[in-house]
Structure formats: structure tokens, C-alpha cells
Motif scaffolding. Structure first.
Motif, PDB file in Angstrom:
ATOM      1  N   ASP A 157       0.830  -1.206   0.000  1.00  0.00           N
ATOM      2  CA  ASP A 157       0.000   0.000   0.000  1.00  0.00           C
ATOM      3  C   ASP A 157       0.865   1.257   0.000  1.00  0.00           C
ATOM      4  OD1 ASP A 157      -2.720   1.249   0.332  1.00  0.00           O
ATOM      5  OD2 ASP A 157      -1.745   2.010   2.145  1.00  0.00           O
ATOM      6  N   THR A 158       1.939   1.246   0.822  1.00  0.00           N
ATOM      7  CA  THR A 158       2.858   2.394   0.847  1.00  0.00           C
ATOM      8  C   THR A 158       3.522   2.589  -0.501  1.00  0.00           C
ATOM      9  OG1 THR A 158       3.280   1.960   3.201  1.00  0.00           O
ATOM     10  CG2 THR A 158       4.829   3.376   2.046  1.00  0.00           C
ATOM     11  N   ASN A 161       1.082   4.066  -2.961  1.00  0.00           N
ATOM     12  CA  ASN A 161       0.896   5.497  -2.686  1.00  0.00           C
ATOM     13  C   ASN A 161       2.086   6.301  -3.194  1.00  0.00           C
ATOM     14  OD1 ASN A 161      -1.600   5.109  -1.437  1.00  0.00           O
ATOM     15  ND2 ASN A 161      -0.664   4.746   0.571  1.00  0.00           N
ATOM     16  N   ASN A 164       1.878   6.458  -6.950  1.00  0.00           N
ATOM     17  CA  ASN A 164       0.845   7.419  -7.345  1.00  0.00           C
ATOM     18  C   ASN A 164       1.325   8.851  -7.145  1.00  0.00           C
ATOM     19  OD1 ASN A 164      -1.019   5.463  -8.097  1.00  0.00           O
ATOM     20  ND2 ASN A 164      -1.803   5.247  -6.001  1.00  0.00           N
TER      21      ASN A 164
END
Length: 317
Positions: A157-158, A161, A164
Motif C-alpha cells: 500500500d505504501t 501510494n 501514485n
């Protein structure tokens, strides 16, 4: 003798009470018709073990759990169980709680020890142990895996992110430009590769000749190397050392003034005489060039010799 109704009623009541006590004891795991031995064991946790759970020795059912109660104020549990077999084992035998599958409950197994003079008797307390069941083992294996999986998901997830955040509008445009430039570079490289292939195909014969010449040169170098290898380096070194020794002796003789060359180098008088002789020879040659008649006389009719005249352009000493 006639039995009265009251006596019959009393007998029926006694039988009913006896059946009730026997049934209640049987449901609790006690068989009043057999001479069972009762034992106890203390555990910290017996999750899954219930009254009427079987008691086994080497896999054979020899009794059942009677009751489970608190042993002290710390929450330890005392398990009461009976053994209906006349099987002798030591009071140090282990009472182990095991099992606990997906469907079945846990059981109590006696791990027998055979020690003379220490046979277990009725109402003895055996040392207890709880073996991890299938669910506990699965839970122990899955807990670290779950933690690692959660850490991986968090890292993923990190990472997403971060990606992105990096791939904003400007960076996306830059990446598109980079990919376009890379595509152009690949096309140019493809064209250069095609040109190189044409050059190689057009000069294949020359390249073959060049490689052939290089191969011949390599063979010649190998022959030269073999010839050099056959030279007796030790003998050559000795001869060179002899020549150098002789040259060193000649150099010492010259410095010492020995021989003609040594005297010429060291004797100043000889040098001066040679210099004077050289000058006189030069004067003679000059006079011969200017007045050849003084030295060569050709007289057909006996003409007298011309007297000597000193030359006006002579070299002064």
C-alpha cells in the motif's frame, strides 16, 4: 405371606432411587457396579476437555473424565478421572490432554511409567501436561504468516501510494517523452544495424582476407616465438658478458694510456706532432695545387728549371 401395598410402594421407591443414583453416576462417568480407581491431575488450561471425555492408555480406552473443577484461587483446574482396568502403572505417569481436532474434542491419555514400589493407587494425583491440538498448531503456524502478510500488504500500500505520488501529470508527460525518445533511438539503432549488415555483406570477402592475413601473421609470430624460445639464452648471456669484460679492459687500457690509441688519447706531445704534420701536409697540398710546375717538369728541349718562388697565398703557421 402377603406383601402389603405399602411395602411394594416402598420397594419401588427404593429401586427408583437406586436407579436414579446409578444413572446419575453413570452419566457422570462413574460405574457403581465396577471397582474403578479414581485419579486426579492439575492443569492451567484444559480447553476442549469435558466430563465423559475418554481416558486412554496406549490408545486403549480405559476410563473417562468424571469432573473438572477449580483447584485454587489462581484458576488452575483439577481433573478427576477414573480407570476401570486393573492395569498397574507408576504414580509418576503423565496424564496428558491431547487432541482437539476440527470436529472431535480433546481426550486424556495416561503415558505409563513402570517403576517398582511406586504403583499408582486410588485417589493419587498424576502430573499433568497439555499437548497442543490441531487448532493450536494451525494457529501457531498461521499467526506469524498473518503478521508477515499484513506487513507485506502495508508495504504494498505504501509503495502504491508512493508510485501514485510520483506519477503525477508532469512526470507522466516526462515518461511519455522518454518512451518516445526511446522508440526513436531503437528505430535509429535498427537503421544503423541494417547499414552495418549491408557493409558487412558488401565487404565480406575483404573481411575474410583480413582475417586470413591476421591468422597468417599469428602463425608467423608463433614461429618467431618458437625460434626465440630455441635460442640458448644462457650461452648468449655468457658471450655478452665476455664481450663486455673485454670492452671494459679496452676502456681501462685507453684510460691508462696503453697502446697506440691510449697514447694518442693521453700523450699531448704526440697530439701536437700530429697537428703540426697535418698543417704541413695541408701546406704541401696547397702549394702543389697552386704551383704544380714546381713539382712536375716536362722539358722536351732541355729547358732549365724555374727557380722556386714562395707562394703569396700560403697558410701561415
Amino acid at each position: 405371606m402377603k406383601i402389603t401395598r405399602e411395602v411394594k410402594t416402598g420397594i419401588l421407591a427404593i429401586c427408583a432411587i437406586a436407579l436414579l443414583i446409578f444413572g446419575y453416576s453413570f452419566l457422570k462417568g462413574q460405574n457403581l457396579l465396577e471397582n474403578d480407581r479414581t485419579f486426579y491431575a492439575v492443569y492451567e488450561n484444559v480447553e476442549g476437555l469435558i466430563p465423559s471425555s475418554p481416558v486412554t492408555i496406549n490408545g486403549l480406552v480405559v476410563g473417562q473424565v468424571v469432573s473438572i473443577n477449580f483447584a485454587d484461587t489462581q484458576g488452575n483446574l483439577v481433573v478427576e478421572f477414573n480407570v476401570d482396568r486393573d492395569f498397574s502403572f507408576s504414580k509418576n505417569s503423565l496424564a496428558k490432554v491431547y487432541g482437539g481436532g476440527l470436529i472431535g474434542g480433546k481426550s486424556l491419555a495416561i503415558i505409563p511409567l513402570y517403576e517398582q514400589g511406586l504403583e499408582a493407587k486410588n485417589r493419587d494425583t498424576l502430573p499433568g501436561k497439555v499437548e497442543a491440538g490441531l487448532l493450536e498448531l494451525v494457529n501457531d503456524r498461521l499467526t506469524p504468516l498473518q503478521e508477515k502478510l499484513e506487513a507485506v500488504i502495508t508495504d504494498a500500500d505504501t509503495l502504491l501510494n508512493s508510485v501514485n505520488g510520483i506519477l503525477n501529470v508532469d512526470n507522466k508527460n516526462n515518461l511519455n517523452s522518454i518512451f518516445k525518445d526511446l522508440s526513436i533511438t531503437v528505430k535509429n539503432f535498427k537503421g544503423a544495424s541494417g547499414s552495418l549488415n549491408n557493409i558487412l555483406s558488401g565487404n565480406e570477402e575483404k573481411l575474410n582476407n583480413t582475417l586470413t592475413n591476421l591468422d597468417k601473421m599469428s602463425n608467423n609470430l608463433n614461429k618467431v616465438s618458437d625460434s626465440l624460445a630455441q635460442i640458448n639464452v644462457a650461452k648468449l648471456g655468457k658471450e655478452l658478458e665476455t664481450v663486455l669484460t673485454k670492452f671494459d679492459k679496452i676502456s681501462k687500457d685507453l684510460n691508462a694510456g696503453k697502446g697506440t690509441a691510449g697514447k694518442l688519447l693521453k700523450d699531448d706531445k704526440l697530439y701536437d706532432n700530429l697537428e703540426k704534420t697535418s698543417k704541413q701536409l695541408e701546406l704541401l697540398l696547397q702549394d702543389l695545387r697552386l704551383h704544380p710546375k714546381r713539382y712536375v717538369h716536362i722539358s722536351v728541349f732541355g729547358k732549365k728549371n724555374t727557380p722556386y718562388e714562395k707562394p703569396t697565398d700560403s697558410i701561415n703557421q
